[in-house]
Design an enzyme around this catalytic site. Structure first.
Site, PDB file in Angstrom:
ATOM      1  N   ASP A  77      29.956  35.936  32.804  1.00  0.00           N
ATOM      2  CA  ASP A  77      29.742  35.710  31.370  1.00  0.00           C
ATOM      3  C   ASP A  77      30.050  36.945  30.526  1.00  0.00           C
ATOM      4  O   ASP A  77      30.400  36.829  29.365  1.00  0.00           O
ATOM      5  CB  ASP A  77      28.297  35.271  31.144  1.00  0.00           C
ATOM      6  CG  ASP A  77      27.998  33.967  31.874  1.00  0.00           C
ATOM      7  OD1 ASP A  77      28.655  32.960  31.551  1.00  0.00           O
ATOM      8  OD2 ASP A  77      27.140  33.966  32.768  1.00  0.00           O
ATOM      9  N   ARG A 187      22.288  37.612  43.947  1.00  0.00           N
ATOM     10  CA  ARG A 187      21.669  38.852  43.444  1.00  0.00           C
ATOM     11  C   ARG A 187      20.499  38.557  42.514  1.00  0.00           C
ATOM     12  O   ARG A 187      19.533  39.317  42.465  1.00  0.00           O
ATOM     13  CB  ARG A 187      22.710  39.732  42.745  1.00  0.00           C
ATOM     14  CG  ARG A 187      23.111  39.358  41.332  1.00  0.00           C
ATOM     15  CD  ARG A 187      24.010  40.456  40.770  1.00  0.00           C
ATOM     16  NE  ARG A 187      24.814  40.092  39.641  1.00  0.00           N
ATOM     17  CZ  ARG A 187      24.564  40.463  38.370  1.00  0.00           C
ATOM     18  NH1 ARG A 187      23.504  41.169  38.074  1.00  0.00           N
ATOM     19  NH2 ARG A 187      25.388  40.130  37.409  1.00  0.00           N
TER      20      ARG A 187
HETATM   21  P1  ADP Z   1      29.487  39.619  36.546  1.00  0.00           P
HETATM   22  O1  ADP Z   1      29.016  38.219  36.347  1.00  0.00           O
HETATM   23  O2  ADP Z   1      29.891  39.845  37.951  1.00  0.00           O
HETATM   24  O3  ADP Z   1      28.492  40.599  36.022  1.00  0.00           O
HETATM   25  P2  ADP Z   1      31.008  40.066  34.120  1.00  0.00           P
HETATM   26  O4  ADP Z   1      32.164  39.302  33.605  1.00  0.00           O
HETATM   27  O5  ADP Z   1      29.697  39.815  33.455  1.00  0.00           O
HETATM   28  O6  ADP Z   1      30.842  39.776  35.677  1.00  0.00           O
HETATM   29  O7  ADP Z   1      31.401  41.593  34.046  1.00  0.00           O
HETATM   30  C1  ADP Z   1      30.492  42.626  34.292  1.00  0.00           C
HETATM   31  C2  ADP Z   1      30.780  43.797  33.362  1.00  0.00           C
HETATM   32  O8  ADP Z   1      32.034  44.386  33.630  1.00  0.00           O
HETATM   33  C3  ADP Z   1      30.809  43.422  31.886  1.00  0.00           C
HETATM   34  O9  ADP Z   1      30.014  44.350  31.191  1.00  0.00           O
HETATM   35  C4  ADP Z   1      32.265  43.600  31.506  1.00  0.00           C
HETATM   36  O10 ADP Z   1      32.390  43.948  30.155  1.00  0.00           O
HETATM   37  C5  ADP Z   1      32.692  44.724  32.400  1.00  0.00           C
HETATM   38  N1  ADP Z   1      34.131  44.840  32.689  1.00  0.00           N
HETATM   39  C6  ADP Z   1      35.146  44.037  32.342  1.00  0.00           C
HETATM   40  N2  ADP Z   1      36.328  44.454  32.871  1.00  0.00           N
HETATM   41  C7  ADP Z   1      36.031  45.569  33.578  1.00  0.00           C
HETATM   42  C8  ADP Z   1      36.807  46.473  34.372  1.00  0.00           C
HETATM   43  N3  ADP Z   1      38.116  46.302  34.558  1.00  0.00           N
HETATM   44  N4  ADP Z   1      36.153  47.496  34.979  1.00  0.00           N
HETATM   45  C9  ADP Z   1      34.832  47.648  34.836  1.00  0.00           C
HETATM   46  N5  ADP Z   1      34.045  46.849  34.106  1.00  0.00           N
HETATM   47  C10 ADP Z   1      34.628  45.812  33.477  1.00  0.00           C
HETATM   48 MG    MG Z   2      27.535  39.766  33.809  1.00  0.00          MG
END
Ligand code: ADP
Ligand code: MG
Length: 353
Positions: A77, A187
């Protein structure tokens, strides 16, 4: 294909992939499950692999949107939160936010994907099966409108949220469980068990505007229901008497995670903030029971006197505890007073694209 069903081909889709989301497998899942499906369905797409946090936000803020029929994210998300805020930061936000958006679950928190799948009336699905379901919806070009919530922070920053505003237990679990992201969606269960062991009370003031007070036709982007954060809430608001909470969760989609059916009655554009709070005094087993019941959307039937559910249009939360975490769509935001109001159907894509 009948064009009146909201389908037009060919369409140009920008797919933003966060390679670090979830267990770091989003790209692998894309090539393994989505690439073939999109090719077979003759959906032309351009892949953008994000390189850092806020990369997607910058890309959509600057993109020539006339070149794209849809913006799709393959992540959790958090990446959609970036895209929506990137669109709302544009000068042409009014048109920009009508761009059809899509979500392919590739993260560990895939709440919107699970919600959209649920709205499609399909039987519950998880992991790759959920991904395939979302892939099919994307290939069919099915679109619908989505409520957005504007969130005001103490620093005067305004954010746009499509999923949730959380404080206390839920926010802590979301952020603390980041360190177990390698295990995937589980998690949240691990984080819940760890947090239960060190259950704490969060002090603060909560107030909200119940649904019956307004008709919900706020089409302009003035947050007409919200006074200034340093002004008291209007008379029409309900001020919650309790000030000791275990959690406060405002959610505007059905699912908080793939296996948490938190707001069973919620629809994408029902114009409602579904506000849940749990007051202090709940036992650990009772709180665990609520989260386990949530998988089947049965938590309200637990008869727990500490759990309160209200449908609201706006709310304000003023933490008194000096420390804590607040999340918007699962992303940590500045800790402090926060208020929010719903904008029904603000993302309202054209039915045919
Ligand atoms: P998850 O559900 O696994 O947490 P998300 O889409 O919520 O996946 O992403 C987790 C975080 O990573 C968010 O804060 C997002 O903005 C950030 N993010 C997006 N692209 C990258 C990237 N290339 N490297 C590191 N963080 C990123
Ligand atoms: Mg997230």
């Amino acid at each position: 294909i009948d064009p009146t069903l909201g389908v037009r081909r060919p369409c140009r889709v920008m797919i933003l992939v966060n390679p670090h989301s979830g267990r770091g497998q989003a790209l692998h899942l894309f090539t393994g499950h989505m690439q073939g499906m999109l090719t077979e369905a003759a959906v032309p797409y351009t892949l953008v692999i994000t390189e850092h946090q806020n990369h997607a936000r910058e890309v959509v803020r600057k993109a020539d949107l006339s070149q794209w029929d849809a913006l799709v994210i393959m992540s959790g998300d958090g990446l959609l939160f970036e895209v929506i805020n990137g669109l709302m930061e544009r000068e042409d936000w009014r048109e920009a936010i009508q761009t059809p958006l899509g979500i392919l679950p590739g993260g560990s928190g895939n709440a919107l994907a699970a919600s959209v799948h649920h709205y499609s009336q399909s039987p519950p699905a998880w992991n790759e099966e959920l991904l395939l379901s979302c892939g099919f919806m994307l290939c069919k070009g099915l679109v619908g409108s989505l409520d957005l919530v504007s969130v005001h922070l103490a620093s005067r920053q305004r954010l746009f949220s499509f999923l949730s505003l959380a404080w206390g237990f839920v926010a802590d679990v979301d952020i603390e469980s980041e360190k177990y992201r390698h295990v995937g969606a589980i998690r949240f269960l691990m984080g819940t068990l760890v947090r239960l062991a060190s259950l704490r009370v969060y002090q603060g003031k909560l107030a909200y505007l119940p649904v019956k007070e307004v008709d919900g036709k706020a089409r302009v982007l003035v947050d007409s229901l919200l006074p200034d954060l340093d002004q008291p809430v209007p008379e029409s608001w309900t001020v919650v008497r309790e000030e000791d909470f275990v959690l406060v969760l405002a959610i505007y989609q059905s699912h908080l995670a793939e296996d948490l059916w938190t707001a069973p009655g919620a629809m994408a554009d029902d114009g409602l903030i579904h506000l849940f709070y749990v007051t202090a005094g709940i036992s650990r087993p009772a709180l665990l029971r609520l989260f386990l019941a949530m998988e089947k959307g049965a938590h309200m039937a637990c008869g727990c006197p500490h759990l309160v559910y209200e449908k609201v249009k706006a709310l304000r939360l003023e933490p008194v505890s000096p420390q804590g975490m607040i999340t918007v769509d699962g992303e940590m935001v500045e800790y402090g007073p926060v208020q929010a109001q719903i904008h029904p159907g603000l993302h309202h894509p054209p039915t045919a694209w």
